[in-house]
Design a protein around this motif. Structure first.
Motif, mmCIF file in Angstrom:
data_model
loop_
_atom_site.group_PDB
_atom_site.id
_atom_site.type_symbol
_atom_site.label_atom_id
_atom_site.label_comp_id
_atom_site.label_asym_id
_atom_site.label_seq_id
_atom_site.Cartn_x
_atom_site.Cartn_y
_atom_site.Cartn_z
ATOM 1 N N GLN A 44 6.476 17.820 30.024
ATOM 2 C CA GLN A 44 6.519 18.519 28.801
ATOM 3 C C GLN A 44 6.575 17.320 28.417
ATOM 4 O OE1 GLN A 44 11.134 18.084 28.323
ATOM 5 N NE2 GLN A 44 11.034 18.831 26.160
ATOM 6 N N ASN A 45 6.743 15.692 28.214
ATOM 7 C CA ASN A 45 5.989 14.544 27.652
ATOM 8 C C ASN A 45 4.498 13.934 28.652
ATOM 9 O OD1 ASN A 45 5.743 12.031 26.418
ATOM 10 N ND2 ASN A 45 7.209 11.265 26.528
ATOM 11 N N PRO A 46 3.084 14.441 27.204
ATOM 12 C CA PRO A 46 2.179 14.161 28.252
ATOM 13 C C PRO A 46 1.518 12.608 28.681
ATOM 14 C CG PRO A 46 1.893 14.716 25.996
ATOM 15 C CD PRO A 46 2.998 14.439 26.141
ATOM 16 N N ARG A 47 2.691 11.486 28.317
ATOM 17 C CA ARG A 47 2.372 10.233 28.639
ATOM 18 C C ARG A 47 3.059 9.886 30.753
ATOM 19 N NH1 ARG A 47 2.306 6.644 24.663
ATOM 20 N NH2 ARG A 47 1.850 6.252 22.994
ATOM 21 N N ASP A 48 3.773 10.871 30.788
ATOM 22 C CA ASP A 48 4.110 10.956 32.070
ATOM 23 C C ASP A 48 3.487 11.811 32.777
ATOM 24 O OD1 ASP A 48 6.962 9.917 31.234
ATOM 25 O OD2 ASP A 48 7.809 12.014 30.735
ATOM 26 N N GLY A 49 1.759 12.165 32.386
ATOM 27 C CA GLY A 49 1.344 12.812 33.162
ATOM 28 C C GLY A 49 0.124 12.205 32.487
ATOM 29 N N LEU A 50 -0.413 10.935 32.556
ATOM 30 C CA LEU A 50 -1.548 10.748 31.927
ATOM 31 C C LEU A 50 -1.459 9.093 32.468
ATOM 32 C CD1 LEU A 50 -2.752 12.143 27.897
ATOM 33 C CD2 LEU A 50 -3.057 12.825 30.391
ATOM 34 N N ARG A 51 -2.378 8.869 32.245
ATOM 35 C CA ARG A 51 -2.217 7.366 33.131
ATOM 36 C C ARG A 51 -3.093 6.864 31.506
ATOM 37 N NH1 ARG A 51 -6.055 4.657 37.250
ATOM 38 N NH2 ARG A 51 -5.565 3.041 36.688
ATOM 39 N N MET A 52 -1.885 5.945 30.700
ATOM 40 C CA MET A 52 -2.482 5.311 29.345
ATOM 41 C C MET A 52 -3.064 4.460 28.660
ATOM 42 S SD MET A 52 -1.135 8.283 28.319
ATOM 43 C CE MET A 52 -0.800 7.981 25.957
ATOM 44 N N GLY A 53 -3.527 3.329 30.193
ATOM 45 C CA GLY A 53 -3.977 2.135 30.162
ATOM 46 C C GLY A 53 -5.847 2.452 30.558
ATOM 47 N N VAL A 54 -6.051 3.689 30.956
ATOM 48 C CA VAL A 54 -7.643 3.982 31.169
ATOM 49 C C VAL A 54 -7.709 5.252 30.300
ATOM 50 C CG1 VAL A 54 -7.076 3.491 33.363
ATOM 51 C CG2 VAL A 54 -7.057 6.153 32.882
ATOM 52 N N SER A 55 -10.071 5.136 30.206
ATOM 53 C CA SER A 55 -10.024 6.666 29.411
ATOM 54 C C SER A 55 -9.783 7.989 29.506
ATOM 55 C CB SER A 55 -11.589 6.043 29.155
ATOM 56 O OG SER A 55 -12.178 6.764 30.247
ATOM 57 N N ALA A 56 -10.488 8.667 28.423
ATOM 58 C CA ALA A 56 -9.921 9.955 28.465
ATOM 59 C C ALA A 56 -10.485 10.469 30.199
ATOM 60 C CB ALA A 56 -10.170 11.009 27.434
ATOM 61 N N GLY A 57 -12.195 10.095 29.688
ATOM 62 C CA GLY A 57 -13.285 10.805 30.971
ATOM 63 C C GLY A 57 -12.594 10.445 32.315
ATOM 64 N N ALA B 78 -17.878 16.259 34.265
ATOM 65 C CA ALA B 78 -16.678 17.021 34.451
ATOM 66 C C ALA B 78 -15.949 16.458 33.154
ATOM 67 C CB ALA B 78 -16.094 16.233 35.959
ATOM 68 N N GLY B 79 -15.712 15.232 33.080
ATOM 69 C CA GLY B 79 -14.624 14.927 31.967
ATOM 70 C C GLY B 79 -15.444 15.823 30.228
ATOM 71 N N LEU B 80 -16.954 15.922 30.214
ATOM 72 C CA LEU B 80 -17.038 16.117 28.909
ATOM 73 C C LEU B 80 -16.975 17.661 28.802
ATOM 74 C CD1 LEU B 80 -20.623 14.227 28.835
ATOM 75 C CD2 LEU B 80 -18.958 14.193 27.048
ATOM 76 N N ASP B 81 -16.994 17.971 29.909
ATOM 77 C CA ASP B 81 -17.182 19.989 29.996
ATOM 78 C C ASP B 81 -15.524 20.048 29.695
ATOM 79 O OD1 ASP B 81 -17.677 22.521 30.534
ATOM 80 O OD2 ASP B 81 -16.454 22.638 32.395
ATOM 81 N N TRP B 82 -14.406 19.259 29.991
ATOM 82 C CA TRP B 82 -12.883 19.715 30.218
ATOM 83 C C TRP B 82 -12.693 19.664 29.152
ATOM 84 C CZ3 TRP B 82 -10.627 23.014 31.767
ATOM 85 C CH2 TRP B 82 -10.174 23.542 32.949
ATOM 86 N N LEU B 83 -13.081 18.440 28.078
ATOM 87 C CA LEU B 83 -12.916 17.835 26.990
ATOM 88 C C LEU B 83 -12.949 18.855 25.873
ATOM 89 C CD1 LEU B 83 -13.356 13.636 26.320
ATOM 90 C CD2 LEU B 83 -10.799 14.549 26.746
ATOM 91 N N SER B 84 -14.367 19.444 26.006
ATOM 92 C CA SER B 84 -14.788 20.527 25.284
ATOM 93 C C SER B 84 -13.522 21.805 25.362
ATOM 94 C CB SER B 84 -16.136 21.151 25.339
ATOM 95 O OG SER B 84 -17.314 20.135 25.341
ATOM 96 N N GLN B 85 -13.406 22.082 27.024
ATOM 97 C CA GLN B 85 -12.539 23.403 26.995
ATOM 98 C C GLN B 85 -11.096 23.197 26.183
ATOM 99 O OE1 GLN B 85 -12.549 25.849 30.470
ATOM 100 N NE2 GLN B 85 -14.443 24.270 31.665
ATOM 101 N N VAL B 86 -10.698 21.790 26.150
ATOM 102 C CA VAL B 86 -9.350 21.747 25.704
ATOM 103 C C VAL B 86 -9.485 21.666 24.222
ATOM 104 C CG1 VAL B 86 -8.032 21.913 27.995
ATOM 105 C CG2 VAL B 86 -9.210 19.588 26.905
ATOM 106 N N GLU B 87 -10.666 22.004 23.470
ATOM 107 C CA GLU B 87 -10.440 21.384 22.374
ATOM 108 C C GLU B 87 -10.722 20.163 21.943
ATOM 109 O OE1 GLU B 87 -8.170 24.151 20.174
ATOM 110 O OE2 GLU B 87 -8.737 25.760 21.299
#
Length: 271
Positions: free
Chosen positions: A109-122, A143-152
């Motif tokens: 629910q809270n994306p901060r719980d599902g992401l590593r906030m200290g590393v880049s989006a890629g 893959a990072g570039l492609d998926w960033l595009s896919q999720v807008e």
């Protein structure tokens, strides 16, 4: 000569849940839950706060051990053989972690719980591919570039930290992080909770498209019946730790049979 018609092969469940129970106190948690989930099916779990839906999601994803019951998951087919069944709670902790990093996903629910906030989006996206053995930098970055595009999300932000993103963008990044590894089953815990209405609408459109395009099996917990109607093929209604009604989403929302489901649909909930 006419060829004999092949009989359609029955579709096996992806997940089999039997008599699953975990109680924290009287009517707190979940008890006696059984269902099958099929490939490509979206199951919505709805109910008021404290009904047991979040506990059930934690049990299904292996985050909590049950007091009783079982969960069997059909592994991917290999070498032309049908997928074998894995008893989730007989599996080792390492096997369960591997499932959650490869064949399964979990959208918090809270994306901060599902992401590593200290590393880049890629890097957030690439980590799940690395768990599958991918080590080539160009492949990971592509893959990072492609998926960033896919999720807008603008691919130019691939090197930005998630904490510089808005809440809606963080949630889309979390979705990309989960889906890049081509999971077969994704658990979602109130994925649009806490977002503005306009952001929710865009995220729901994105989710619906990705779920159908990738043929994902999904278990989604939500208190929002509009989200359930848009995403779920089938609903389970929970009250006081038990499933009180289950059926096709439109049937339950348009013609609920259980008195509590009727109250839920009309948003007149009893304590």
């Amino acid at each position: 000569m006419n060829q004999p018609m092949m009989k359609p092969q029955p579709v096996e469940p992806l997940l089999q849940v039997r008599d699953l129970s975990l109680l924290y106190g009287p009517q707190k948690g979940c008890q006696g839950v059984s269902f099958d989930l099929y490939p490509g099916e979206v199951l919505g779990i709805v109910g008021e706060s404290g009904s047991g839906k979040s506990t059930l999601l934690s049990l299904l994803s292996g985050r909590l051990p049950p007091q009783a019951g079982s969960i069997a998951y059909r592994l991917k087919e290999s070498r032309g053989k049908g997928g074998e069944w894995l008893d989730l709670y007989s599996a080792s902790e390492a096997e369960r972690r591997t499932l959650l990093r490869t064949e399964w996903g979990f959208v918090e629910q809270n994306p901060r719980d599902g992401l590593r906030m200290g590393v880049s989006a890629g890097a957030n996206i690439g980590e799940r591919l690395m768990a599958q053995g991918v080590r080539n930098y160009q492949q990971l970055r592509g893959a990072g570039l492609d998926w960033l595009s896919q999720v807008e999300i603008d691919p130019l932000r691939i090197d930005d930290l998630p904490r510089t993103f808005s809440g809606g963008m963080q949630q889309r990044l979390q979705i990309a992080r989960n889906l890049v590894s081509s999971p077969r089953l994704v658990f979602m815990d109130e994925p649009t909770g806490g977002l503005d209405v306009s952001v929710q609408a865009r995220l729901l459109d994105l989710l619906r498209g990705l779920v159908r395009e990738l043929d994902l099996a999904v278990v989604i917990v939500t208190h929002d019946l509009a989200v359930a109607r848009l995403l779920a093929d089938r609903l389970m209604v929970m009250r006081r730790s038990r499933v009180v009604e289950t059926g096709l989403t439109d049937q339950i929302l348009d013609d609920p049979q259980h008195p509590y489901s009727q109250l839920l649909v009309s948003s007149v909930l009893q304590p």
